[in-house]
Scaffold this motif. Sequence first.
Motif, mmCIF file in Angstrom:
data_model
loop_
_atom_site.group_PDB
_atom_site.id
_atom_site.type_symbol
_atom_site.label_atom_id
_atom_site.label_comp_id
_atom_site.label_asym_id
_atom_site.label_seq_id
_atom_site.Cartn_x
_atom_site.Cartn_y
_atom_site.Cartn_z
ATOM 1 N N ILE A 4 0.844 -1.196 0.000
ATOM 2 C CA ILE A 4 0.000 0.000 0.000
ATOM 3 C C ILE A 4 0.879 1.244 0.000
ATOM 4 N N ASP A 5 1.947 1.218 0.809
ATOM 5 C CA ASP A 5 2.837 2.382 0.916
ATOM 6 C C ASP A 5 3.499 2.724 -0.416
ATOM 7 N N GLY A 7 2.260 1.978 -3.361
ATOM 8 C CA GLY A 7 1.274 2.109 -4.416
ATOM 9 C C GLY A 7 1.005 0.839 -5.190
ATOM 10 N N GLU A 8 1.559 -0.271 -4.739
ATOM 11 C CA GLU A 8 1.330 -1.543 -5.422
ATOM 12 C C GLU A 8 -0.091 -2.037 -5.204
ATOM 13 N N HIS A 9 -0.647 -1.703 -4.040
ATOM 14 C CA HIS A 9 -2.028 -2.055 -3.706
ATOM 15 C C HIS A 9 -2.809 -0.781 -3.425
ATOM 16 N N PRO A 10 -4.107 -0.771 -3.712
ATOM 17 C CA PRO A 10 -4.917 0.418 -3.412
ATOM 18 C C PRO A 10 -4.997 0.656 -1.906
ATOM 19 N N ALA A 11 -5.264 1.881 -1.536
ATOM 20 C CA ALA A 11 -5.326 2.249 -0.118
ATOM 21 C C ALA A 11 -6.452 1.533 0.607
#
Length: 202
Positions: A4-5, A7-11
């Motif tokens: 998440i940090d 940007g690989e996964h959505p928030a």
Amino acid sequence: MHGIDIGEHPASQTMPAIDALGPAVQFGLLTFAAFAMVLITSEYACGSIRSTFQAQPRRAVVLAGKTVVGAAVGLVSGCVAGGLGLAAAYLALDGHAAPAAESPALTVLRVGALFAVAAVLVIAIGAIVRNGVGTLAVSVVVLVGMLTLPSSVSVWTPAGAAAQFVTANDDDYPSVVGLLVVAGWATAAYALASVLLRRRDA
């Protein structure tokens, strides 16, 4: 969280806390195995097992006593470790924990039950191998190393079954069967240890 940090996964991404707990439990099992094996291998190392068998000639009673102590300690320490591990997982996920499918108390009991059954397995291995280094090596293979086998095979080993049980994974079979698989291995090892204790010299 790292995904998440960067940007690989959505928030909005979430993860079940129990999934984060699973690998930690595998490591915890190895740490506990190092304790459980000492209940019997330490006596072989210093030779005091002879005195123990002289004091209690019924060797099955000696093995049963050590096993009961190990299982009781395993249940308590597993519950404590499970509770602390689950709390740490929730803290690490920082609001990104998915809704739990079962109560935290049940998850904690899963870990406690697994540690108790693993204690029986490790003590039995110790009685068979009678050497600390050898017992730890076999325990590592049985409790973790067998995860490297193909998944269709590993789920029937203590390592794979333990992972299925702790994470409440019902993909291959109902997760409770995972504990029964580990218990089956522990029972077989305990039976072999009992036979060898009767036939071997101290």
